[in-house]
Design a protein around this motif. Structure first.
Motif, PDB file in Angstrom:
ATOM      1  N   GLY A  45       0.892  -1.207   0.032  1.00  0.00           N
ATOM      2  CA  GLY A  45      -0.001   0.115  -0.030  1.00  0.00           C
ATOM      3  C   GLY A  45       1.046   1.177   0.084  1.00  0.00           C
ATOM      4  O   GLY A  45       2.133   1.203   0.482  1.00  0.00           O
ATOM      5  N   GLU A  46       0.355   2.407  -0.706  1.00  0.00           N
ATOM      6  CA  GLU A  46       0.961   3.589  -0.792  1.00  0.00           C
ATOM      7  C   GLU A  46       0.028   4.725  -0.709  1.00  0.00           C
ATOM      8  O   GLU A  46      -1.175   4.676  -1.281  1.00  0.00           O
ATOM      9  N   LEU A  47       0.149   5.855   0.159  1.00  0.00           N
ATOM     10  CA  LEU A  47      -0.597   6.804  -0.065  1.00  0.00           C
ATOM     11  C   LEU A  47       0.254   8.357   0.167  1.00  0.00           C
ATOM     12  O   LEU A  47       1.638   8.212   0.375  1.00  0.00           O
ATOM     13  N   GLY A  48      -0.230   9.248  -0.306  1.00  0.00           N
ATOM     14  CA  GLY A  48       0.442  10.515  -0.216  1.00  0.00           C
ATOM     15  C   GLY A  48      -0.556  11.815  -0.255  1.00  0.00           C
ATOM     16  O   GLY A  48      -1.902  11.749  -0.665  1.00  0.00           O
ATOM     17  N   VAL A  49      -0.213  12.799   0.438  1.00  0.00           N
ATOM     18  CA  VAL A  49      -1.164  14.052   0.304  1.00  0.00           C
ATOM     19  C   VAL A  49      -0.535  15.044   0.597  1.00  0.00           C
ATOM     20  O   VAL A  49       0.649  15.409   1.103  1.00  0.00           O
ATOM     21  N   ASN A  50      -0.710  16.332  -0.307  1.00  0.00           N
ATOM     22  CA  ASN A  50      -0.201  17.794  -0.254  1.00  0.00           C
ATOM     23  C   ASN A  50      -0.771  18.343   0.853  1.00  0.00           C
ATOM     24  O   ASN A  50      -2.161  18.313   1.311  1.00  0.00           O
ATOM     25  N   ILE A  51      -0.047  18.678   2.070  1.00  0.00           N
ATOM     26  CA  ILE A  51      -0.633  19.124   3.266  1.00  0.00           C
ATOM     27  C   ILE A  51      -0.411  20.811   3.358  1.00  0.00           C
ATOM     28  O   ILE A  51      -0.919  21.328   4.063  1.00  0.00           O
ATOM     29  N   SER A  52       0.393  21.453   2.470  1.00  0.00           N
ATOM     30  CA  SER A  52       0.364  22.832   2.329  1.00  0.00           C
ATOM     31  C   SER A  52       0.733  23.314   0.956  1.00  0.00           C
ATOM     32  O   SER A  52       1.558  22.563   0.235  1.00  0.00           O
ATOM     33  N   GLY A  53       0.488  24.700   0.522  1.00  0.00           N
ATOM     34  CA  GLY A  53       0.661  24.927  -0.912  1.00  0.00           C
ATOM     35  C   GLY A  53      -0.247  25.184  -1.630  1.00  0.00           C
ATOM     36  O   GLY A  53      -1.505  25.177  -1.028  1.00  0.00           O
TER      37      GLY A  53
END
Length: 666
Positions: free
Chosen positions: A407-415
């Protein structure tokens, strides 16, 4: 600041090379526990014979190829039908793509993949990126003796394609490689010359105790095409007539002969990691003898990458009848640039009971745009999109009772850009002969930079948009029976799809966003049937799209079928492979190509396709040399001149081409 960082990185790689130079030949690499073999990449096992290697201690399995994901294979010098499929400009199987007439031009896509783990928008000129080598296209190496590979293939009129590669381990722990792929081809039509170059240098090093590993690459690329806009409207009928006079394609008139475009980029990439600890702890638990040893490992990793690229379109005088009005009528030059500096820090923890956990934080510093502001109809169009994006993510991997869980996940948290993705798949065996993979993928991503901001000397090619993120969901299944049959299927839903098409008023190409949901289903079957020395290799793709706005167009059926004969001759001194390949796709509303944007756009005026392409080939292998001779599209003169790679851009006529791949083991 960026130049300082690049200089430091270059000096680091250079000093590493100098510091590791050792006149003694390295001993063979014997640790191959991570080596894997893709059963679909070759129809026979790689020979471990060492009679052709200069060093009798070396084996072919010791010549390792390591991907950016650390998947490891070894050099394959066999001759298979898959090698024939990969003997092309891209050097990979191009099923699902149809090339333009000249080598080094773009490809039209017959199928699309919506699986994505990217959190950033793509650059401009996506149609010119097929041969642009990304991070995932660069491999690293570990070899017991120096290895060289020479690739050559004839082109179209006054040119050739060559790819030269060399790698050496200066010590058992340090490897260096250098390669260059160059092309020049004049082409059969007016003003269609291509000239491209892909230069890459890689190195990797590991300490004696294997606690610290570092690898990096430098890639410099320039892809130049003359642009002619395709055949003029009245010339299309002449092309399709098949009259002998017009078989000389150079006399057919094109839309313009005064433009060229170039995609150019350089990238400096560094990836290093350090094992903080690597423990093995005995646990005396008689009831779990299989798990009596607990293994754990903690590592930290840092990835740094800087890329500077641009796409430039030059035209000596404006083609207003093709692109509309222009700010000026001569000396047109438009350049879109992107500088992207990427850093990621990872913490990786492994335990043989719990599995492998990875946590990461990354930063993208991006700067895309142009060198001037544009004021159009009283509105100011900005010239730059720049900022910092911070993101967080993680990965998980565990093998449990015959299941391989990832499994893999990612999220932009600022910008300024929102984005996230989730990807998971399970690999398992139904029995000893059948394996399966089930995958899910969700992605929310900002559309490409050139759909958000674009500037040009042509008035109708200036815009600044605030599109919604493109949302995709995918469910996929893969089932494989030994090496004989592979079936893949995926169902995709796409929301807020961004695409190019002609504006209803200006008739010029612009980006639009689809406000309806697209449902996209694909089935792909790959199999090979053998009858002694004869074999029939098949790849069949079925696709269906539910899209109210008709923005995603694909052929319903695409097929490639190869009937071939293989055998050793001349007392096994030569291995021969000969046969015929049949390519075909059904009629559909094929996307058109816009050379100013270097993008494909949707058209629903005329269907293209439904033409067969037959290739006759003779391939041979002599020791470590593979020789390829192919009569491409030999049926072109008797099945009708209705073959196109895109509207107004004909596919290739019958031609005979020759090539060779030669490996040297020192």
């Amino acid at each position: 600041m960026n130049k300082i960082l690049l200089t430091c990185l270059f000096l680091f790689l250079t000093n590493s090379i100098v510091a590791q130079i050792n006149p003694d030949r390295p001993s063979p690499i014997t640790n191959r526990s991570s080596v894997t073999q893709d059963s679909l990449s070759t129809s026979s096992k790689i020979s471990t014979s060492i009679k052709n290697l200069k060093n009798p201690k070396a084996k072919i399995e010791d010549y390792l190829i390591i991907s950016h994901k650390n998947d490891t294979t070894y050099v394959d010098t066999t001759l298979t039908i898959q090698k024939d499929y990969k003997f092309n400009y891209l050097r990979k199987d191009d099923f699902g793509l149809i090339p333009f007439s000249n080598l080094g031009q773009t490809y039209n896509s017959l199928t699309y993949s919506f699986e994505s783990t990217s959190l950033m928008p793509g650059f401009a000129a996506q149609a010119r990126h097929f041969n642009y080598m990304e991070i995932e296209d660069i491999n690293y190496y570990r070899v017991p003796t120096p290895l060289t590979e020479l690739f050559f293939k004839t082109a179209f009129e006054q040119g050739q394609l060559a790819d030269s590669f060399f790698t050496v381990n200066t010590s058992p722990r340090f490897n260096f490689s250098v390669a260059y792929k160059g092309l020049r081809s004049l082409g059969k039509y007016q003003h269609i010359l291509t000239s491209t170059g892909n230069f890459r240098v890689t190195s990797n090093y590991r300490t004696k105790n294997d606690r610290y590993n570092v690898r990096g690459h430098i890639v410099m690329q320039d892809l130049l095409n003359q642009e002619n806009g395709g055949l003029q409207d009245d010339q299309v009928e002449l092309f399709e007539s098949g009259e002998e006079e017009f078989l000389d394609r150079s006399i057919l008139e094109v839309n313009f002969e005064n433009a060229e475009s170039i995609l150019k980029g350089k990238r400096f990439h560094l990836d290093h990691n350090y094992k903080v600890f690597n423990k093995v702890v005995e646990k005396y638990l008689p009831q779990t003898l299989n798990d009596s040893t607990s293994k754990s490992r903690l590592a930290v990793r840092h990835i740094m990458s800087f890329e500077d690229k641009y796409f430039q379109y030059d035209q000596t005088s404006a083609s207003t009848n093709f692109f509309g009005e222009a700010f000026r009528n001569s000396g047109l030059q438009d350049r879109a640039t992107l500088e992207n500096f990427y850093n990621q820090v990872q913490v990786d923890y492994f335990n043989n009971v719990l599995g492998n956990f990875q946590f990461n934080i990354s930063n993208n510093n991006y700067n895309y745009g142009y060198d001037k502001l544009v004021i159009l109809n009283g509105n100011t169009i900005t010239n730059r999109l720049k900022g910092n994006i911070f993101a967080a993510g993680g990965k998980y991997h565990k093998r449990y009772k015959g299941f391989d869980l990832q499994g893999e996940l990612g999220v932009n948290i600022s910008g300024e850009f929102d984005g996230n993705f989730l990807k998971a798949h399970v690999i398992f065996k139904l029995n000893d002969e059948i394996g399966a993979t089930v995958s899910i993928n969700h992605s929310s991503k900002v559309p490409n930079y050139n759909t958000l901001l674009y500037q040009n000397n042509y008035l109708n090619y200036n815009w600044q948009n605030n599109f919604n993120n493109i949302e995709t969901q995918q469910l996929a299944l893969k089932v494989q029976y030994k090496e004989y049959v592979k079936l893949t299927a995926d169902f995709n839903t796409i929301n807020d799809y961004v695409y190019f098409k002609r504006h209803e008023t200006t008739l010029q190409v612009q980006p639009f966003q689809n406000n309806k949901t697209i449902n996209y289903l694909r089935f792909k079957l790959e199999n090979e049937i053998k009858f002694g020395n004869l074999a029939l290799n098949n790849t069949v793709l079925y696709q269906t799209v539910d899209d109210e706005n008709n923005t995603l167009n694909v052929p319903e059926f695409t097929t490639r079928n190869t009937l071939y004969y293989s055998n050793h001759i001349f007392k096994k001194a030569l291995y021969l492979q000969t046969g015929i390949t049949f390519n075909y796709f059904t009629k559909y509303y094929m996307n058109a190509y816009n050379p100013l944007l270097a993008e494909f756009y949707v058209q629903n005026d005329r269907e293209f396709g439904d033409f067969p392409r037959l290739d006759f080939f003779i391939n041979a292998k002599i020791r470590q040399t593979r020789i390829y001779l192919k009569a491409e599209h030999f049926n072109s003169s008797f099945t009708g001149y209705n073959y196109y790679s895109a509207p107004h851009n004909p596919y290739r006529d019958f031609t005979v081409r020759f090539g060779v791949v030669w490996n040297f083991f020192l």
